[in-house]
Write a protein that holds these residues in place. Structure first.
Motif, PDB file in Angstrom:
ATOM      1  N   ARG A  24      68.832  48.706  35.087  1.00  0.00           N
ATOM      2  CA  ARG A  24      70.046  48.948  35.881  1.00  0.00           C
ATOM      3  C   ARG A  24      69.870  48.433  37.300  1.00  0.00           C
ATOM      4  O   ARG A  24      70.796  47.844  37.884  1.00  0.00           O
ATOM      5  N   LYS A  25      68.715  48.671  37.863  1.00  0.00           N
ATOM      6  CA  LYS A  25      68.441  48.195  39.226  1.00  0.00           C
ATOM      7  C   LYS A  25      68.587  46.677  39.309  1.00  0.00           C
ATOM      8  O   LYS A  25      69.185  46.134  40.244  1.00  0.00           O
ATOM      9  N   GLN A  26      68.058  45.975  38.321  1.00  0.00           N
ATOM     10  CA  GLN A  26      68.116  44.512  38.331  1.00  0.00           C
ATOM     11  C   GLN A  26      69.541  43.987  38.224  1.00  0.00           C
ATOM     12  O   GLN A  26      69.840  42.902  38.720  1.00  0.00           O
ATOM     13  N   PRO A  30      70.006  43.295  44.665  1.00  0.00           N
ATOM     14  CA  PRO A  30      69.490  41.928  44.790  1.00  0.00           C
ATOM     15  C   PRO A  30      67.995  41.845  44.471  1.00  0.00           C
ATOM     16  O   PRO A  30      67.224  42.766  44.771  1.00  0.00           O
ATOM     17  N   SER A  31      67.582  40.722  43.920  1.00  0.00           N
ATOM     18  CA  SER A  31      66.172  40.534  43.584  1.00  0.00           C
ATOM     19  C   SER A  31      65.290  40.473  44.825  1.00  0.00           C
ATOM     20  O   SER A  31      64.065  40.639  44.731  1.00  0.00           O
TER      21      SER A  31
END
Length: 438
Positions: A24-26, A30-31
């Motif tokens: 979910r974070k990805q 932003p990377s």
């Protein structure tokens, strides 16, 4: 402490729930926002963090020297809980409140030097450093700022210019703020000469005289121990010489104690080790137990030089963070965390030096109090060895020990355990580290 002080692994690290949250974070973040260890925390306190899979990890990072008094420290929780029920914000510049003034009074009294001081509050370490430069330039009428190799001061436009390391902090983000000059740091382990304090100081003065002119320098900004640069303690005598040179030439000496402050090094502030009294000191991280707060404390004549309205910000000195800071300072005093930091060093340094004798990849063990690092090299040389560092970190994380890296060359393992960590966890963490090297 309400959270059990034990290491407990019930899944792989990271576990399935953390991996689900990482996905979910990805998709949402932003990377460019990296993650040291993708375990998603649900509780933390004392010397451990618990993740969404029920694992309990030993914390050798303290959120990068923020939770010196521990996570969810009782005094912090109590004061913040009361404040959040009263009010969360007014903006101190609109309608002030007592806790802001109380924090400033405390910092004026506790920071090095018995001269008359003033303090104002901001949100982050970078903001504190940037404001220190603003004050120095205004008060002196000069523009140039001198910083040092291996220094780290933040991620804003100006503080990126002050920071030495390009990747990942500066790459692709220029052009940077002008009138910033870099001098050599007396890095004992890597200094090529026999007397790093004298030689680095002489080179710094020569650079100032030739490239800038001392009469044009507003401020010298330095970390008493270089944090992100690799926990580099300048050779003894370097900081006092630098401070004396600044005094003799009307230059504002700014100590960036964002990472070293609030008992971390076995003194309340790292400058105290050599009796250095800065003109301005910048603090953040450990100041408020995890709430966003930073401070600029300086000589009254410098701080009062700026016109009304020239300093400030909407959220600076938020009332919740101020209450947290007052609780942190009370906890440091009541639980004698300065002595506790020294005790952590007394436990860690001998064990790490014993590892250095066993494992030639450890080039140097260094640090003060609970701010300790080991630098990894190719055996028999001083060539940086970041590959071994990454392998050691991976093995520590898999065994439930959270560790952080640092260093200009990406080859330093840094240790910042909470000052309230029980000794059995400290010893267990060191055993995990030794196993990783084995």
């Amino acid at each position: 402490m309400s959270i059990p002080q034990e290491r407990r692994l019930v899944t792989a690290v990271p576990g399935p729930r953390s991996l689900e949250l990482l996905a979910r974070k990805q998709r949402a973040v932003p990377s460019g926002i990296g993650t040291t260890l993708p375990v998603f925390v649900t509780r933390a306190g004392g010397g451990v963090v618990e993740d969404a899979d029920g694992n309990s990890l030993i914390d050798f990072g303290s959120g990068i020297a923020v939770t010196n008094v521990g996570n969810a420290a009782p005094r912090v929780v109590e004061r913040v809980t009361k404040q959040v029920a009263d009010f969360t914000h007014t903006c101190f510049m609109v309608t002030p409140y007592e806790s802001y003034v109380s924090v400033c009074e405390k910092l004026n009294a506790l920071t090095p030097g018995d001269h008359d001081k003033r303090t104002f509050l901001v949100n982050s370490g970078a903001e504190a450093v940037e404001n220190a430069v603003k004050v120095a330039r205004y008060a002196t009428g000069r523009q140039a700022v001198v910083v040092f190799d291996h220094g780290y001061h933040g991620r804003t436009l100006l503080t990126m210019a002050l920071t030495a390391k390009n990747m990942p902090y500066k790459q692709g983000f220029g052009p940077f703020a002008p009138e910033v000059y870099r001098a050599p740091l007396a890095y004992p382990y890597r200094w090529p000469g026999a007397n790093p304090a004298e030689e680095a100081f002489a080179q710094a003065v020569e650079m100032i005289d030739k490239q800038i002119g001392a009469q044009n320098v507003a401020a010298v900004v330095i970390e008493p121990i270089a944090g992100e640069g690799g926990f580099i303690e300048p050779a003894k005598g370097f900081l006092p010489k630098l401070a004396e040179y600044c005094r003799a030439n009307g230059i504002v000496f700014v100590a960036d104690e964002v990472q070293t402050g609030f008992a971390r090094t076995g003194d309340l502030f790292a400058c105290e080790d050599e009796g250095v009294v800065p003109d301005i000191i910048c603090t953040a991280k450990g100041i408020a137990g995890g709430l966003p707060l930073a401070a600029v404390t300086g000589r009254a004549e410098l701080m009062d030089a700026v016109h009304p309205g020239g300093l400030g910000g909407t959220y600076g000195g938020n009332p919740l963070a101020c209450e947290a800071a007052l609780a942190v300072l009370e906890t440091i005093e009541q639980e004698d965390l300065v002595a506790r930091a020294r005790r952590i060093g007394e436990i860690m340094l001998p064990r790490l030096r014993a590892m250095q004798e066993r494992f030639p990849v450890i080039g140097e063990v260094r640090g003060r109090g609970a701010m300790i690092a080991i630098e990894l090299v190719e055996p028999g040389t001083k060539t940086p060895n970041p590959a071994v560092l990454q392998e050691v970190v991976k093995r520590c994380h898999a065994e439930g020990l959270l560790v952080l890296t640092a260093g200009t060359y990406g080859n330093v393992l840094r240790f910042l355990p909470p000052l309230v960590m029980p000794e059995h966890l400290l010893e267990e963490g060191l055993s995990i580290l030794e196993k990783a090297f084995s």
